[in-house]
Scaffold this motif. Structure first.
Motif, PDB file in Angstrom:
ATOM      1  N   LEU A 150       0.728  -1.114   0.306  1.00 54.69           N
ATOM      2  CA  LEU A 150      -0.021  -0.157  -0.178  1.00 54.69           C
ATOM      3  C   LEU A 150       1.039   1.302   0.004  1.00 54.69           C
ATOM      4  CD1 LEU A 150      -2.882  -0.845   2.528  1.00 54.69           C
ATOM      5  CD2 LEU A 150      -2.850  -0.788  -0.218  1.00 54.69           C
ATOM      6  N   LEU A 151       1.808   1.164   0.604  1.00 54.41           N
ATOM      7  CA  LEU A 151       2.854   2.298   0.659  1.00 54.41           C
ATOM      8  C   LEU A 151       3.415   2.444  -0.533  1.00 54.41           C
ATOM      9  CD1 LEU A 151       3.871   4.377   2.966  1.00 54.41           C
ATOM     10  CD2 LEU A 151       5.823   2.903   3.207  1.00 54.41           C
ATOM     11  N   GLY A 152       3.986   1.498  -1.346  1.00 56.17           N
ATOM     12  CA  GLY A 152       4.305   1.613  -2.654  1.00 56.17           C
ATOM     13  C   GLY A 152       3.512   2.250  -3.595  1.00 56.17           C
ATOM     14  N   ILE A 153       2.253   1.684  -3.452  1.00 51.39           N
ATOM     15  CA  ILE A 153       1.177   2.398  -4.286  1.00 51.39           C
ATOM     16  C   ILE A 153       0.802   3.597  -4.301  1.00 51.39           C
ATOM     17  CG2 ILE A 153      -1.406   2.226  -4.872  1.00 51.39           C
ATOM     18  CD1 ILE A 153      -1.190  -0.722  -4.239  1.00 51.39           C
ATOM     19  N   VAL A 154       0.915   4.317  -2.787  1.00 49.62           N
ATOM     20  CA  VAL A 154       0.617   5.735  -2.706  1.00 49.62           C
ATOM     21  C   VAL A 154       1.898   6.459  -3.097  1.00 49.62           C
ATOM     22  CG1 VAL A 154       0.784   7.197  -0.565  1.00 49.62           C
ATOM     23  CG2 VAL A 154      -0.787   5.368  -0.497  1.00 49.62           C
ATOM     24  N   TYR A 155       3.050   5.835  -2.847  1.00 54.54           N
ATOM     25  CA  TYR A 155       4.522   6.620  -3.402  1.00 54.54           C
ATOM     26  C   TYR A 155       4.229   6.733  -5.023  1.00 54.54           C
ATOM     27  CZ  TYR A 155       6.667   6.521   1.012  1.00 54.54           C
ATOM     28  OH  TYR A 155       7.002   6.909   2.525  1.00 54.54           O
ATOM     29  N   SER A 156       3.918   5.664  -5.703  1.00 57.12           N
ATOM     30  CA  SER A 156       3.605   5.620  -6.851  1.00 57.12           C
ATOM     31  C   SER A 156       2.892   6.971  -7.562  1.00 57.12           C
ATOM     32  CB  SER A 156       3.120   4.518  -7.462  1.00 57.12           C
ATOM     33  OG  SER A 156       1.735   4.508  -7.208  1.00 57.12           O
ATOM     34  N   PHE A 157       2.022   7.324  -6.563  1.00 56.53           N
ATOM     35  CA  PHE A 157       1.282   8.881  -7.216  1.00 56.53           C
ATOM     36  C   PHE A 157       2.126  10.029  -6.900  1.00 56.53           C
ATOM     37  CE2 PHE A 157      -1.948   5.645  -6.853  1.00 56.53           C
ATOM     38  CZ  PHE A 157      -2.815   5.869  -8.043  1.00 56.53           C
ATOM     39  N   ARG A 158       3.214   9.901  -6.232  1.00 55.92           N
ATOM     40  CA  ARG A 158       4.041  10.957  -5.924  1.00 55.92           C
ATOM     41  C   ARG A 158       5.328  11.039  -6.793  1.00 55.92           C
ATOM     42  NH1 ARG A 158       5.028  10.278   0.575  1.00 55.92           N
ATOM     43  NH2 ARG A 158       6.296  12.004  -0.138  1.00 55.92           N
ATOM     44  N   ILE A 159       5.543  10.273  -7.832  1.00 51.90           N
ATOM     45  CA  ILE A 159       6.463  10.315  -8.557  1.00 51.90           C
ATOM     46  C   ILE A 159       6.550  11.481  -9.642  1.00 51.90           C
ATOM     47  CG2 ILE A 159       5.658   8.820 -10.594  1.00 51.90           C
ATOM     48  CD1 ILE A 159       9.417   8.847  -8.804  1.00 51.90           C
ATOM     49  N   PHE A 160       5.604  12.337  -9.849  1.00 53.70           N
ATOM     50  CA  PHE A 160       5.205  13.504 -10.601  1.00 53.70           C
ATOM     51  C   PHE A 160       6.538  14.167 -10.510  1.00 53.70           C
ATOM     52  CE2 PHE A 160       4.008  17.741 -11.570  1.00 53.70           C
ATOM     53  CZ  PHE A 160       3.919  17.711 -12.887  1.00 53.70           C
ATOM     54  N   ARG A 161       6.962  14.712  -9.519  1.00 57.03           N
ATOM     55  CA  ARG A 161       7.897  15.727  -9.517  1.00 57.03           C
ATOM     56  C   ARG A 161       9.384  15.102  -9.980  1.00 57.03           C
ATOM     57  NH1 ARG A 161       9.678  17.579  -3.338  1.00 57.03           N
ATOM     58  NH2 ARG A 161      10.122  15.447  -3.224  1.00 57.03           N
ATOM     59  N   GLU A 162       9.877  14.262  -9.713  1.00 53.03           N
ATOM     60  CA  GLU A 162      11.044  13.449 -10.494  1.00 53.03           C
ATOM     61  C   GLU A 162      10.835  13.236 -11.884  1.00 53.03           C
ATOM     62  OE1 GLU A 162       9.340  12.317  -7.620  1.00 53.03           O
ATOM     63  OE2 GLU A 162      10.775  12.521  -5.936  1.00 53.03           O
ATOM     64  N   SER A 163       9.620  12.698 -12.408  1.00 52.76           N
ATOM     65  CA  SER A 163       9.331  12.639 -13.588  1.00 52.76           C
ATOM     66  C   SER A 163       9.338  14.092 -14.520  1.00 52.76           C
ATOM     67  CB  SER A 163       7.864  11.890 -13.861  1.00 52.76           C
ATOM     68  OG  SER A 163       7.728  11.852 -15.224  1.00 52.76           O
ATOM     69  N   TYR A 164       8.862  15.089 -13.654  1.00 48.80           N
ATOM     70  CA  TYR A 164       8.640  16.478 -14.395  1.00 48.80           C
ATOM     71  C   TYR A 164       9.901  16.863 -14.593  1.00 48.80           C
ATOM     72  CZ  TYR A 164       7.353  21.184 -15.258  1.00 48.80           C
ATOM     73  OH  TYR A 164       7.118  22.357 -15.862  1.00 48.80           O
ATOM     74  N   LEU A 165      10.941  16.650 -13.673  1.00 47.19           N
ATOM     75  CA  LEU A 165      12.351  17.382 -13.698  1.00 47.19           C
ATOM     76  C   LEU A 165      13.008  16.510 -14.663  1.00 47.19           C
ATOM     77  CD1 LEU A 165      12.902  18.192  -9.926  1.00 47.19           C
ATOM     78  CD2 LEU A 165      12.578  19.701 -11.872  1.00 47.19           C
ATOM     79  N   TYR A 166      12.837  15.388 -14.688  1.00 47.53           N
ATOM     80  CA  TYR A 166      13.422  14.509 -15.668  1.00 47.53           C
ATOM     81  C   TYR A 166      13.222  14.801 -17.012  1.00 47.53           C
ATOM     82  CZ  TYR A 166      15.680  10.338 -18.020  1.00 47.53           C
ATOM     83  OH  TYR A 166      16.247   9.620 -18.891  1.00 47.53           O
ATOM     84  N   TYR A 167      12.066  14.817 -17.491  1.00 49.22           N
ATOM     85  CA  TYR A 167      11.613  15.065 -18.725  1.00 49.22           C
ATOM     86  C   TYR A 167      11.636  16.305 -19.102  1.00 49.22           C
ATOM     87  CZ  TYR A 167       9.944  10.362 -19.188  1.00 49.22           C
ATOM     88  OH  TYR A 167       9.885   9.021 -19.236  1.00 49.22           O
ATOM     89  N   GLY A 168      11.582  17.536 -18.012  1.00 54.22           N
ATOM     90  CA  GLY A 168      11.740  18.857 -18.391  1.00 54.22           C
ATOM     91  C   GLY A 168      10.371  19.581 -19.374  1.00 54.22           C
ATOM     92  N   SER A 169       9.355  18.859 -19.060  1.00 56.06           N
ATOM     93  CA  SER A 169       8.438  19.059 -20.127  1.00 56.06           C
ATOM     94  C   SER A 169       7.144  19.005 -19.666  1.00 56.06           C
ATOM     95  CB  SER A 169       8.451  18.694 -21.546  1.00 56.06           C
ATOM     96  OG  SER A 169       7.284  18.806 -22.376  1.00 56.06           O
TER      97      SER A 169
END
Length: 221
Positions: A150-169
């Motif tokens: 459950l903790l991993g599932i909740v964390y999966s919805f919090r990966i946006f910041r890393e994804s946004y910075l990685y793709y830069g778009s």
């Protein structure tokens, strides 16, 4: 802004939107693929730590390090390691690497609380090796396993910041377009009706997943 009561029209349009469906599919794929890998790796590492394997104990700091490194620094490291930013694999690996530390800590704590006498009794009955862990360790760890999943599932919805910075778009490759991108883009466009309906649907999805997990956890306690 106009106050026009449209009943469920915004939800119908959101659920029929191709970008929302793409984002929902990608978010669910992250849960189905990355979360089990995260939990299995954490279990193996925790088991190795409990057995006192030397090379694992020497590298245990590497599992805690992502928890204290700033996100921007992690992304800079990731962009230097992965030259190709057209796939979603770096985001999956980043999710696992960033969150494996807390899962290892929780699993190691659960391992340390297991009663040694249960293992002794199981060994007297002929259980050993893989059978010992399948029939004794995993059932005893079931409540902790459900919690970390459950903790991993909740964390999966919090990966946006890393994804946004990685793709830069605001518009990453299709495979990396998640629910957070959908809501963020509608926020930037002031489409608050679709933002709100998307947020409500996402919240309901998380609540359903958590409710199912809690019910399963109570069943196996």
């Amino acid at each position: 802004f106009t106050r026009n009561f449209v009943v469920f029209d915004n939800y119908i349009k959101t659920l029929s939107n191709e970008y929302f469906l793409l984002a929902l599919k990608n978010s669910l794929l992250l849960i189905v693929i990355a979360v089990p890998i995260l939990v299995i790796l954490a279990l193996i590492i925790s088991l190795a730590l409990s057995y006192g394997i030397r090379w694992v104990r020497k590298t245990r700091v590497a599992f805690i390090l992502p928890m204290v490194i700033p996100t921007a620094s992690i992304v800079l490291i990731w962009r230097s390691v992965f030259a190709d930013s057209s796939t979603v694999l770096p985001i999956y690996l980043l999710f696992i690497w960033k969150n494996i530390g807390i899962i290892v800590i929780l699993c190691s704590a659960a391992f340390s609380l297991l009663d040694a006498s249960i293992y002794e009794a199981a060994k007297l009955d002929g259980a050993n090796g893989l059978r010992l862990h399948c029939y004794v360790t995993l059932p005893l760890l079931a409540p902790t396993l459900f919690f970390v999943i459950l903790l991993g599932i909740v964390y999966s919805f919090r990966i946006f910041r890393e994804s946004y910075l990685y793709y830069g778009s605001n518009y990453p490759p299709d495979a990396g377009y998640s629910l957070q991108y959908y809501m963020n883009n509608h926020f930037m466009k002031l489409n608050y009706q679709y933002l709100a309906s998307g947020a409500v649907i996402t919240t309901l999805l998380i609540c359903v997943v958590v409710a199912v997990g809690i019910r399963l956890q109570r069943r196996f306690e």
